[in-house]
Write an enzyme that holds these catalytic residues in place. Structure first.
Site, mmCIF file in Angstrom:
data_model
loop_
_atom_site.group_PDB
_atom_site.id
_atom_site.type_symbol
_atom_site.label_atom_id
_atom_site.label_comp_id
_atom_site.label_asym_id
_atom_site.label_seq_id
_atom_site.Cartn_x
_atom_site.Cartn_y
_atom_site.Cartn_z
ATOM 1 N N ASP A 84 29.147 -16.727 -5.715
ATOM 2 C CA ASP A 84 30.598 -16.811 -5.900
ATOM 3 C C ASP A 84 31.225 -17.636 -4.783
ATOM 4 O O ASP A 84 32.228 -17.249 -4.183
ATOM 5 C CB ASP A 84 31.209 -15.406 -5.953
ATOM 6 N N LYS A 115 36.530 -3.496 4.675
ATOM 7 C CA LYS A 115 36.798 -3.788 3.266
ATOM 8 C C LYS A 115 36.535 -2.520 2.472
ATOM 9 O O LYS A 115 35.411 -1.989 2.493
ATOM 10 C CB LYS A 115 35.926 -4.935 2.762
ATOM 11 N N GLY A 147 42.362 -8.172 -2.806
ATOM 12 C CA GLY A 147 41.754 -9.055 -3.793
ATOM 13 C C GLY A 147 41.203 -8.281 -4.962
ATOM 14 O O GLY A 147 41.475 -7.087 -5.143
#
Length: 745
Positions: free
Chosen positions: A141, A40, A20
């Protein structure tokens, strides 16, 4: 990074599962704890960023990662670890098996999700947001890609803290002139767009956009031009969702429109209020939407007088969850500055130690001793059968232990386990399920999937699923726990805990109607328990009791009678004549005698049992009343209907007073009253009682529940006896239709 790559000598990256704007996500194995995790890796900043910026970014990363790691809620992704390795910032998180809402919409070919799923997702996200907002944390977000639905239906919000980090990076980049783009505008609140201060109500607005999309298939402002989207958020009332999809409940539409209020003051006060409104609205039937006049759309401001912040110029719409427009799925290269595109970490192979998480202050030994004493006091209350008081003690200790030791500390989870146990014992199976699930998840995180304590919690999850009638789900959990126990070298197939799991599985099989399987498994467990624990051990006798039950269900009543008698005698020797388990076995002996037509013997047994139950428990105890009910049934079988009717009426009156007028046992007694009236030829009076039972069962269980249908059949039979054949035929037809309808579902 390849599949042989180790981060910090601990996390082995296995395969790439996502890429992403902020980096990549890898499926990995934690070599230290032997568990699968997600790692991540955040993309390093390029050479355009000076040393001061990079230093600020790293400090912000550590701060926000600590925030994320401190969150402990079933609706928030768990962060296990974080640090920096070879210039790459990384997070270690729980590995989630499921699909995010964006993927679910794509799987569904951009069609909206089913209404029950939407309501369930809304409620779970609301609870998770209520928790995080209570911690003073705003996501900033929230979008479909950041909300994950797991295979078991659990919904989790992802990227807390990291989403905020992305916003901070964007802000700093604007200051340094890099022109970084700010994500997709489809889910941004008006205050975010205006560059104003945001709080928890901004998350509520973004959630409203998400709910609108999963309910209708498109965001509230589904436009190709970013400017038009932003102006829509700022100035345009959204079209009511039910204009797009009439089957949406009215209460849900009202909630979504309230979330999408332009003014934060007009939105729900907080996520807790949102969760309450969803809970209250569940079950409200949807009414077809009436035609509505088109929403008034204020004119957009002229392009030469922008009221949007300057940083929105040149912004693209980004990637929304639904829709098929290629323009909405493509991001120009210049919008990808800093955080998108392919990347490969470089540099030497020197390792840094991971940044340690902030340590919780060590509680004093005195406090721990006090909490241990209170925990033991709760256990003592439970042993005395004072479950409500025990539950209050364990809840208080659990809260204090969580504050002092952390939510996943073994002592905290031990207290929560006992909370679940008390809830189960007081008939609050749904609450117990939530508590046991929380304990199982915590133990899995801290101890591992196959640790005996984790398995014990998962086994209790299965038990309360059975209490809730969710026997298939319980079966699946039992099978998984049993497999873990049998392959664990510390446990194995003959370990008492493994045998307990197999016993529970046998019990659950009988509730699924798999009687032969239940009998065979119970017989094997009884043999194993006799070998391991001894033939008169209470656990062995519990399983032999289950063997007898299965035999009775299979119609093998002579064998069932013999087994129940052997269990009753063994319990009398091991536990005493007045022990509740001994008395329970004697009751089942009476049931077996009655089934075999030996009602005179059953009657004698029940008279003695009523006397013993009344002496041990009292005249109004449910088990005393159950024995009296058995006595009345066998009086009827012997043709002594006046006595049987008197006994049924007395038991029904006491049960109504003690248990309530619509308790299942009360209704069983009321039906027995009707049976007695019928056998005495008083069919008009019997009809009144049969109808009372049927109406109550329909209210409590539903019109197509087997017990409710059986009661309506009783009513039809009574109508036949009264010569009202047409009414009886019509009722028989209605019952048959309901049974057929139930069978096709």
């Amino acid at each position: 990074m390849g599949d042989t790559r180790l981060i910090q000598g601990r996390y082995r990256l296995l395969d790439l599962i996502g890429r992403g704007g902020m980096g990549e996500v890898w499926r990995a194995r934690d070599e230290s704890l032997g568990r699968r995790v997600a790692v991540k890796c955040l993309k390093p900043m390029g050479p355009q960023h000076d040393a001061q910026f990079t230093r600020v970014l790293r400090e912000r990363f550590r701060r926000e990662a600590r925030v994320a790691a401190a969150l402990q809620h079933r609706g928030v992704t768990v962060v296990h670890d974080f640090g920096e390795y070879e210039g790459v910032l990384y997070l270690v998180m729980e590995l989630l098996e499921g699909r995010n809402l964006s993927q679910l919409l794509e799987d569904n070919r951009a069609h909206p999700l089913p209404v029950p799923d939407i309501v369930d997702i809304t409620e779970q996200v609301a609870h998770a947001l209520a928790y995080t907002h209570d911690q003073g944390i705003v996501h900033r977000d929230l979008k479909p890609a950041n909300i994950m639905r797991l295979g078991d239906g659990t919904v989790k919000i992802c990227d807390f803290g990291i989403a905020r980090l992305g916003a901070d990076i964007g802000f700093t980049s604007r200051l340094t002139g890099t022109g970084i783009a700010m994500g997709t505008p489809h889910y941004m609140s008006p205050e975010q767009i205006g560059g104003q201060q945001v709080d928890h109500r901004s998350d509520l607005y973004s959630l409203g956009c998400v709910l609108y999309e999963i309910a209708t298939g498109a965001p509230p402002f589904d436009l190709d031009d970013a400017w038009a989207v932003l102006v829509g958020h700022r100035d345009t009332p959204p079209e009511p969702p039910r204009n797009h999809r009439s089957e949406l409940p009215e209460f849900f539409e009202r909630i979504v429109l309230d979330l999408l209020a332009k003014d934060p003051e007009e939105r729900p006060g907080d996520a807790r209020e949102l969760a309450r409104r969803i809970t209250e609205g569940r079950g409200v039937p949807a009414i077809p939407a009436q035609p509505r006049p088109p929403a008034h759309r204020p004119e957009q401001p002229p392009s030469n007088e922008p009221r949007l912040p300057s940083w929105t110029r040149g912004m693209t719409t980004g990637h929304k969850a639904g829709g098929t427009s290629a323009a909405l799925r493509t991001t120009p290269p210049d919008a990808a500055a800093g955080l998108t595109g392919e990347w490969i970490p470089r540099g030497d192979t020197r390792r840094e130690q991971p940044v340690p998480e902030p340590e919780r202050p060590t509680p004093s030994p005195e406090l721990l001793a006090v909490l241990a004493g209170r925990h033991n006091a709760g256990l003592s209350l439970g042993r005395l059968g004072r479950w409500e008081e025990a539950g209050e003690v364990h809840r208080a200790v659990a809260a204090e232990r969580e504050h002092a030791l952390g939510p996943d500390h073994p002592d905290t989870l031990s207290s929560r386990y006992e909370v679940g146990f008390t809830l189960s014992r007081t008939g609050r199976a749904a609450d117990a399920l939530r508590e046991y699930t929380r304990v199982a998840e915590g133990r899995e995180r801290s101890l591992g999937t196959d640790h005996p304590d984790t398995l014990a919690a998962r086994q209790e999850v299965a038990y309360v699923l059975g209490q809730l009638g969710r026997h298939f789900e319980a079966h699946q959990v039992y099978l998984a726990v049993l497999a873990s126990r049998e392959r664990n070298p510390r446990l194995g197939p003959d370990h008492p805990d493994t045998l307990r799991c197999r016993h529970n599985l046998a019990f659950n099989l009988s509730r699924l109607g798999r009687l032969e399987d239940s009998f065979r498994m119970a017989r094997d467990v009884a043999t194993a328990r006799a070998r391991v624990l001894g033939p008169e051990h209470p656990d062995t006798l519990v399983t032999r009791y289950e063997v007898a039950y299965a035999l009775g269900q299979l119609g093998r009543w002579n064998e069932a009678l013999q087994t129940y008698r052997e269990v009753a005698e063994a319990r009398k020797t091991a536990l005493g004549a007045d022990h509740p388990d001994t008395l329970a076995a004697r009751y089942e002996v009476g049931i077996s005698l009655g089934r075999l037509g030996r009602s005179a013997e059953a009657l004698t047994l029940y008279r003695d049992l009523v006397e013993d139950r009344a002496r041990v428990h009292g005249l109004d105890h449910p088990e005393t009343l159950r024995a009296r009910h058995g006595l009345g049934v066998n009086l009827g079988r012997m043709g002594r209907w006046e006595e049987a009717l008197d006994e049924a009426r007395d038991v029904c009156a006491v049960r109504e007073r003690v248990l309530g007028p619509e308790h299942p046992d009360t209704l069983v007694s009321r039906r027995e009253v009707a049976v007695g009236l019928g056998w005495l030829g008083r069919w008009a009076d019997a009809l009144v009682e049969y109808r009372r039972v049927a109406a109550a069962r329909e209210r409590v269980l539903g019109v197509d529940h087997p017990d409710a249908l059986a009661s309506r059949n009783d009513e039809a039979h009574c109508l036949e006896q009264l010569g009202r054949g047409a009414e009886a035929v019509e009722l028989y037809r209605r019952v048959a239709a309901l049974r057929q309808q139930r069978g096709t579902r």
